[in-house]
Design an enzyme around this catalytic site. Structure first.
Site, PDB file in Angstrom:
ATOM      1  N   LYS A 103      -4.511   1.076  23.553  1.00  0.00           N
ATOM      2  CA  LYS A 103      -4.683   0.935  22.104  1.00  0.00           C
ATOM      3  C   LYS A 103      -5.589   2.004  21.503  1.00  0.00           C
ATOM      4  O   LYS A 103      -5.450   2.376  20.352  1.00  0.00           O
ATOM      5  CB  LYS A 103      -5.215  -0.458  21.773  1.00  0.00           C
ATOM      6  CG  LYS A 103      -4.147  -1.532  21.964  1.00  0.00           C
ATOM      7  CD  LYS A 103      -4.524  -2.811  21.248  1.00  0.00           C
ATOM      8  CE  LYS A 103      -3.378  -3.806  21.239  1.00  0.00           C
ATOM      9  NZ  LYS A 103      -3.215  -4.514  22.532  1.00  0.00           N
ATOM     10  N   GLU A 125      -6.775  -6.094  11.927  1.00  0.00           N
ATOM     11  CA  GLU A 125      -6.597  -7.472  12.367  1.00  0.00           C
ATOM     12  C   GLU A 125      -6.633  -7.470  13.889  1.00  0.00           C
ATOM     13  O   GLU A 125      -6.388  -6.447  14.519  1.00  0.00           O
ATOM     14  CB  GLU A 125      -5.241  -8.005  11.891  1.00  0.00           C
ATOM     15  CG  GLU A 125      -4.053  -7.631  12.797  1.00  0.00           C
ATOM     16  CD  GLU A 125      -3.778  -6.129  12.901  1.00  0.00           C
ATOM     17  OE1 GLU A 125      -4.104  -5.392  11.940  1.00  0.00           O
ATOM     18  OE2 GLU A 125      -3.255  -5.695  13.950  1.00  0.00           O
ATOM     19  N   SER A 388      -0.475  -0.905  30.940  1.00  0.00           N
ATOM     20  CA  SER A 388      -1.030  -0.735  29.589  1.00  0.00           C
ATOM     21  C   SER A 388      -2.531  -0.999  29.513  1.00  0.00           C
ATOM     22  O   SER A 388      -3.223  -0.435  28.669  1.00  0.00           O
ATOM     23  CB  SER A 388      -0.287  -1.638  28.612  1.00  0.00           C
ATOM     24  OG  SER A 388      -0.294  -2.983  29.063  1.00  0.00           O
TER      25      SER A 388
END
Ligand SMILES: *Cc1c(COP(=O)(O)O)cnc(C)c1O
Length: 399
Positions: A103, A125, A388
């Site tokens: 991310k 968010e 990930s």
């Protein structure tokens, strides 16, 4: 099974090709937003198009990826897993990035745009808190104040990430609407954005209205770009197949983008399949319907009345009823095959990889490992699985 010596310098760079999309992926995508957001999103889109081809911006992005995030992430030959499965499996180690997942690639990219646009405040968010932490990190790095919207239920479940965000100087804002989880946090952040269009909204996955899917896809494409170069220098050929887990679709589009134009590479997406009872059809692409949801047209889980409904997965990062419009398109064209992976299968893969390789994967990433182990069993194929994120956040859970 041996790993060949790395023979070539690996470049860290996003894929310019990802800029060819105009916000539509076949019949999917677009920007379905309230009137006050039309203009700010148009401004953002123009700014992004300009910066994405600006050599100075690209250099700055690449600088932070290399020196702050720690890219390129290794492409690691998982020998014991390979022997166990009977195929040659490489892991793309996004778990080794700063903050422990992919991310950060996207939040660094978006915060650099925010900085260029002179934004006074970052908003975001978060569900499990992973995107909130990555955003708070990027905001601290650039010295911009940051508000993170989070459902009350998630705040309770993710105390450690709440603490991390606060340490990083972000303000965590509780939402009690609806089921007080991710979908409601997105609604709260969007409402705040409508009231404060001069703030900069950093979206965490390849979802939402144009230009977000395009921006997120572009910033995450470094994963696929690197992986393609790495497998070519380590194996002298392209893989037979590649695998990634699908929440909103960002780590997967990052990896897939490097191989979409190579028809000989089979591409597989692992969706959160939950408990896999007939009542729990949690995998968005497998059981959803094309719908307009949170600003974009894509597949979405809906109830009998056509309203978005909750999704259920053991992995918080896969627990979202929507999905990237680009994945919707890739599903319809058949270029990518999507399969639901049950909670149980993911938990088994979580334990398996920990023991065989000394790598504790995020429970989200474990879905990709599970699908790969299942489809590659005894096939003697060459494959890449995107890891990930790391699983530290999941070790205290009772699976
Ligand atoms: C958030 C997250 C995901 C799911 O999001 P995508 O946008 O689909 O990549 C997967 N793995 C990890 C480790 C995450 O934190």
């Amino acid at each position: 099974m041996e790993t060949k010596i790395l023979s070539r310098q690996i470049e860290v760079s996003p894929l310019n090709e990802m800029l060819n999309y105009n916000g539509k992926y076949g019949e999917y995508g677009g920007a379905f937003v309230p009137e006050p957001l039309v203009k700010p999103l148009e401004i953002l889109s123009n700014e992004f198009e300009k910066l994405a081809v600006d050599p100075g911006f690209k250099l700055e992005f690449i600088y932070y990826l290399k020196h702050y995030v720690g890219r390129p992430s290794p492409l690691y030959f998982a020998k014991r897993l390979s022997d166990f499965v009977g195929s040659r499996i490489y892991l793309k180690r996004e778990d080794l990035n700063h903050t422990g997942a992919h991310k950060i690639n996207n939040t660094i990219g978006q915060v650099l745009i925010a900085k260029r646009m002179g934004a006074k405040e970052i908003i975001a968010e978060t569900g499990a808190g992973q995107h909130g932490v990555a955003t708070a990190t990027a905001a601290a790095l650039m010295g911009i104040s940051c508000k993170v919207f989070m459902g009350a239920k998630d705040i309770e479940r993710q105390a450690l990430n709440v603490k991390r965000m606060e340490l990083l100087g972000a303000q965590v804002i509780t939402t009690t609407a609806g089921t007080a989880t991710l979908k409601d946090a997105v609604d709260a952040a969007l409402t705040y954005y409508v009231q404060h269009p001069d703030s900069f909204y950093i979206l965490g996955s390849q979802v939402g209205p144009h230009p977000y899917p395009k921006m997120v896809g572009y910033f995450q494409s470094v994963i696929g770009q690197e992986a393609r170069n790495q497998i070519l220098s380590q194996e002298d050929r392209l893989p037979d197949s590649i695998f990634a887990c699908i929440g909103g679709g960002s780590n997967s589009i990052g990896l897939f983008s490097g191989f979409l134009n190579d028809p000989e590479v089979e591409i597989f997406g692992a969706e959160g399949g939950g408990l896999a009872t007939p009542q729990n059809t949690a995998a968005t692409l497998s059981f959803g319907k094309p719908t307009i949801f949170q600003g974009t047209r894509s597949y979405c889980l809906v109830d009998e009345k056509g309203n978005p409904r909750e999704s259920h997965s053991v992995a918080a990062g896969l627990d979202y009823p929507g999905i990237s419009p680009q994945h919707a398109f890739l599903k319809d064209t058949g270029r990518v095959q999507y399969f639901p992976v049950t909670d149980n299968e993911a938990v088994n893969a979580f334990n398996l990889l920990s023991r065989l390789e000394g790598i504790i994967p995020a429970i989200e990433s474990s879905h990709a490992v599970a699908l790969a182990t299942k489809l590659l069993k005894g096939k003697n194929r060459l494959a890449i699985v995107n890891l990930s994120g790391r699983g530290d956040k999941d070790v205290e859970r009772e699976f």
